[in-house]
Design a protein around this motif. Structure first.
Motif, mmCIF file in Angstrom:
data_model
loop_
_atom_site.group_PDB
_atom_site.id
_atom_site.type_symbol
_atom_site.label_atom_id
_atom_site.label_comp_id
_atom_site.label_asym_id
_atom_site.label_seq_id
_atom_site.Cartn_x
_atom_site.Cartn_y
_atom_site.Cartn_z
ATOM 1 N N LEU A 200 0.818 -1.214 0.000
ATOM 2 C CA LEU A 200 0.000 0.000 0.000
ATOM 3 C C LEU A 200 0.851 1.264 0.000
ATOM 4 O O LEU A 200 0.493 2.261 -0.634
ATOM 5 C CB LEU A 200 -0.940 0.020 1.204
ATOM 6 C CG LEU A 200 -2.179 -0.870 1.129
ATOM 7 C CD1 LEU A 200 -2.920 -0.873 2.455
ATOM 8 C CD2 LEU A 200 -3.101 -0.421 -0.002
ATOM 9 N N LYS A 201 1.963 1.231 0.713
ATOM 10 C CA LYS A 201 2.803 2.424 0.832
ATOM 11 C C LYS A 201 3.988 2.418 -0.139
ATOM 12 O O LYS A 201 4.832 3.313 -0.072
ATOM 13 C CB LYS A 201 3.323 2.563 2.260
ATOM 14 C CG LYS A 201 2.245 2.821 3.305
ATOM 15 C CD LYS A 201 2.878 2.979 4.689
ATOM 16 C CE LYS A 201 1.855 3.186 5.772
ATOM 17 N NZ LYS A 201 2.472 3.310 7.116
ATOM 18 N N GLN A 202 4.035 1.444 -1.018
ATOM 19 C CA GLN A 202 5.148 1.366 -1.964
ATOM 20 C C GLN A 202 4.878 2.240 -3.183
ATOM 21 O O GLN A 202 3.824 2.150 -3.806
ATOM 22 C CB GLN A 202 5.368 -0.091 -2.404
ATOM 23 C CG GLN A 202 5.906 -0.985 -1.306
ATOM 24 C CD GLN A 202 6.035 -2.438 -1.724
ATOM 25 O OE1 GLN A 202 5.760 -2.782 -2.872
ATOM 26 N NE2 GLN A 202 6.452 -3.292 -0.800
ATOM 27 N N ALA A 203 5.840 3.094 -3.512
ATOM 28 C CA ALA A 203 5.678 4.003 -4.649
ATOM 29 C C ALA A 203 5.548 3.198 -5.952
ATOM 30 O O ALA A 203 6.160 2.133 -6.104
ATOM 31 C CB ALA A 203 6.880 4.938 -4.726
ATOM 32 N N PRO A 204 4.727 3.724 -6.880
ATOM 33 C CA PRO A 204 3.915 4.941 -6.770
ATOM 34 C C PRO A 204 2.611 4.656 -6.022
ATOM 35 O O PRO A 204 1.948 3.661 -6.288
ATOM 36 C CB PRO A 204 3.633 5.289 -8.239
ATOM 37 C CG PRO A 204 3.626 3.954 -8.926
ATOM 38 C CD PRO A 204 4.652 3.113 -8.212
ATOM 39 N N THR A 205 2.277 5.503 -5.080
ATOM 40 C CA THR A 205 1.068 5.327 -4.285
ATOM 41 C C THR A 205 0.633 6.652 -3.688
ATOM 42 O O THR A 205 1.459 7.545 -3.463
ATOM 43 C CB THR A 205 1.306 4.313 -3.148
ATOM 44 O OG1 THR A 205 0.090 4.106 -2.429
ATOM 45 C CG2 THR A 205 2.377 4.803 -2.186
ATOM 46 N N SER A 206 -0.670 6.772 -3.439
ATOM 47 C CA SER A 206 -1.179 7.936 -2.707
ATOM 48 C C SER A 206 -1.285 7.652 -1.214
ATOM 49 O O SER A 206 -1.465 8.562 -0.411
ATOM 50 C CB SER A 206 -2.571 8.322 -3.231
ATOM 51 O OG SER A 206 -3.508 7.254 -3.046
ATOM 52 N N VAL A 207 -1.143 6.388 -0.809
ATOM 53 C CA VAL A 207 -1.363 5.979 0.580
ATOM 54 C C VAL A 207 -0.102 6.207 1.408
ATOM 55 O O VAL A 207 0.984 5.756 1.039
ATOM 56 C CB VAL A 207 -1.771 4.489 0.650
ATOM 57 C CG1 VAL A 207 -1.958 4.052 2.103
ATOM 58 C CG2 VAL A 207 -3.052 4.241 -0.147
ATOM 59 N N ASN A 208 -0.248 6.911 2.509
ATOM 60 C CA ASN A 208 0.884 7.117 3.417
ATOM 61 C C ASN A 208 0.565 6.728 4.854
ATOM 62 O O ASN A 208 1.370 6.938 5.760
ATOM 63 C CB ASN A 208 1.373 8.565 3.368
ATOM 64 C CG ASN A 208 0.285 9.576 3.690
ATOM 65 O OD1 ASN A 208 -0.627 9.305 4.485
ATOM 66 N ND2 ASN A 208 0.353 10.743 3.061
ATOM 67 N N ARG A 209 -0.618 6.146 5.079
ATOM 68 C CA ARG A 209 -1.013 5.815 6.454
ATOM 69 C C ARG A 209 -2.022 4.676 6.412
ATOM 70 O O ARG A 209 -2.905 4.638 5.555
ATOM 71 C CB ARG A 209 -1.604 7.043 7.134
ATOM 72 C CG ARG A 209 -2.060 6.848 8.580
ATOM 73 C CD ARG A 209 -2.328 8.198 9.201
ATOM 74 N NE ARG A 209 -3.032 8.142 10.477
ATOM 75 C CZ ARG A 209 -2.664 8.799 11.569
ATOM 76 N NH1 ARG A 209 -1.575 9.561 11.552
ATOM 77 N NH2 ARG A 209 -3.364 8.732 12.676
ATOM 78 N N ILE A 210 -1.884 3.749 7.386
ATOM 79 C CA ILE A 210 -2.832 2.647 7.570
ATOM 80 C C ILE A 210 -3.329 2.691 9.006
ATOM 81 O O ILE A 210 -2.538 2.877 9.943
ATOM 82 C CB ILE A 210 -2.165 1.290 7.287
ATOM 83 C CG1 ILE A 210 -1.676 1.216 5.835
ATOM 84 C CG2 ILE A 210 -3.126 0.141 7.576
ATOM 85 C CD1 ILE A 210 -0.819 0.001 5.547
ATOM 86 N N GLU A 211 -4.632 2.547 9.181
ATOM 87 C CA GLU A 211 -5.206 2.473 10.515
ATOM 88 C C GLU A 211 -6.038 1.198 10.641
ATOM 89 O O GLU A 211 -6.535 0.670 9.644
ATOM 90 C CB GLU A 211 -6.068 3.706 10.808
ATOM 91 C CG GLU A 211 -5.302 5.009 10.743
ATOM 92 C CD GLU A 211 -6.027 6.174 11.389
ATOM 93 O OE1 GLU A 211 -6.981 5.925 12.173
ATOM 94 O OE2 GLU A 211 -5.646 7.319 11.129
#
Length: 446
Positions: A101-112
């Motif tokens: 999820l956080k691996q580029a390219p991605t818009s995601v920078n946080r998981i809850e």
């Protein structure tokens, strides 16, 4: 089905007004802050769902929902047991999928990870376990949540308590997971007194509040919750769902409502409930369209709010003689712009000033002024020319902002300064010349 939606979005449709003081620089454009909740697809949808999230524009993914067994402490993701007695027992490939999820390219920078719901009383189960075993490193609750963090890579525990509301055990649990490296976030829809007390207990470890603004929380006012909890909330809406996908909000409606909350409550972000429904009703709105709606509604083309919190909120405010008895300086620091014409500071005095005592010297990051248009009045009454000054003693003043020719409903200035007192001096009150100065809110960040 649960009744909440959360999209975190970094927000504020704010415009730099006039020329800042020479020491300040033009701030960068804001990045979006948006969150999406999802259930089964986030576990069983395979890599295709992870890739869809990475390209969606959402910055936060909330895994919904973890349920806790009161007898064993086992953790279940919806109806699938994933952790038992300190061991992961779920899909072996899930952790590696989540890691992308956080691996580029991605818009995601946080998981809850969301804990609780409107269904099973998970926070009642947590209460039972804490009263029986405590929260030490040997307890099953500690060991299972430590494994949960390892498997999911989650940055925060998302508290969706909708029935237990036990302050003592919730505080103990929050301190336990904070010690494990989690942040702690709230998902309230009611019982403001509980959430306010919990925020007081946990302080800065609570960095986001996702306010349910749909279903049971449909009447919630983000401005009121922001004022009560002491930090801007991120309201959430429910995407199209139900029979014929006729219920819920379209992307266009989401963007419009987010823009309204920027004006009325100064929100910085938002969230959406629910990815599962977006899959079922994709013709009415895809995840990318909903992410764009939240991001555009709260931050597109705008500058960010200054960093920190609004330290002027509910502080002592004085100023020039008000237009009427209900339009006093205190109205400009009450955290609200949505209370109609009486929810502002108004003055017709020859010298128009608004002064705030912050209580002690503060390191400041900037200022936001919400003018007549922000409160629903004519933009022709927005303040045209004004100065912002700071002082250590209330006597000697330093000008940090000189705004000239402003037309905006909301203006923002990113300026580093230090002082206890802040003063807004109105030079030209209206667009066509001097008249009544109308200040719905004067925010000081630091």
């Amino acid at each position: 089905m649960l009744k909440r939606v959360f999209l975190l979005v970094m927000a504020a449709v704010l415009v730099i007004a006039g020329a800042p003081a020479p020491a300040s620089a033009a701030p960068a454009l804001a990045a979006g802050r948006s969150a999406i909740y999802g259930g089964g697809p986030f576990y069983s949808g395979g890599q295709a769902v992870m890739d869809n999230l990475r390209s969606s524009g959402f910055t936060t993914v909330v895994l919904w929902a973890i349920h806790v067994r009161a007898d064993t402490g086992d953790l279940w993701l919806n109806d699938i047991r994933i952790i038992a007695n300190g061991q992961y027992v779920g899909d072996p490939a899930w952790a590696s999928r989540l890691a992308t999820l956080k691996q580029a390219p991605t818009s995601v920078n946080r998981i809850e990870v969301s804990v609780g719901s409107a269904g099973p009383n998970d926070w009642g189960a947590i209460k039972t376990l804490i009263e029986r075993d405590g929260t030490g490193s040997g307890s099953v609750l500690y060991r299972n949540f430590q494994v949960l963090r390892t498997i999911t890579g989650a940055d925060a525990i998302n508290d969706d308590d909708e029935q237990q509301y036990d302050l003592t055990t919730t505080t103990a649990f929050a301190n336990m997971v904070i010690g494990q490296g989690f942040k702690f976030t709230f998902v309230p829809y009611t019982n403001m007194a509980f959430w306010r007390s919990l925020k007081t207990n946990l302080g800065a470890a609570v960095d986001r509040v996702y306010l349910q603004a749909y279903a049971g929380g449909a009447g919630n006012d983000p401005a009121t919750w922001t004022q009560q909890l002491g930090l801007p909330v991120d309201p959430g809406l429910w995407s199209r769902h139900g029979g014929g996908c006729a219920s819920g909000d379209s992307p266009a409606t989401v963007e419009s409502r987010m823009r309204g909350w920027v004006t009325s409550a100064g929100i910085r972000g938002g969230f959406m409930w629910l990815y599962d429904d977006m899959q079922a009703c994709s013709a009415q709105g895809t995840p990318a369209q909903y992410a764009a709606a939240v991001n555009n509604g709260t931050s597109s083309g705008s500058v960010p709010l200054p960093s920190g919190t609004n330290v002027a909120l509910n502080r002592t405010a004085t100023g020039s003689a008000p237009c009427g008895s209900t339009e006093t300086p205190a109205k400009a620091v009450n955290g609200s712009v949505s209370g109609g014409n009486a929810d502002k500071f108004c003055t017709l005095a020859a010298t128009r000033q608004l002064q705030i005592d912050l209580g002690s010297s503060r390191s400041l990051t900037g200022f936001v002024v919400r003018h007549a248009g922000a409160g629903g009045e004519s933009a022709a009454w927005n303040t045209r020319d004004y100065d912002i000054k700071v002082s250590a003693d209330g006597t000697t003043w330093t000008t940090v902002v000189q705004a000239r020719g402003s037309t905006a409903d909301v203006t923002s200035h990113i300026n580093a300064a230090t002082g206890r007192y802040v003063r807004l001096d109105i030079v030209t009150a209206e667009q066509s010349g001097n008249g009544a100065a109308r200040i719905y809110e004067f925010e000081v960040y630091g």
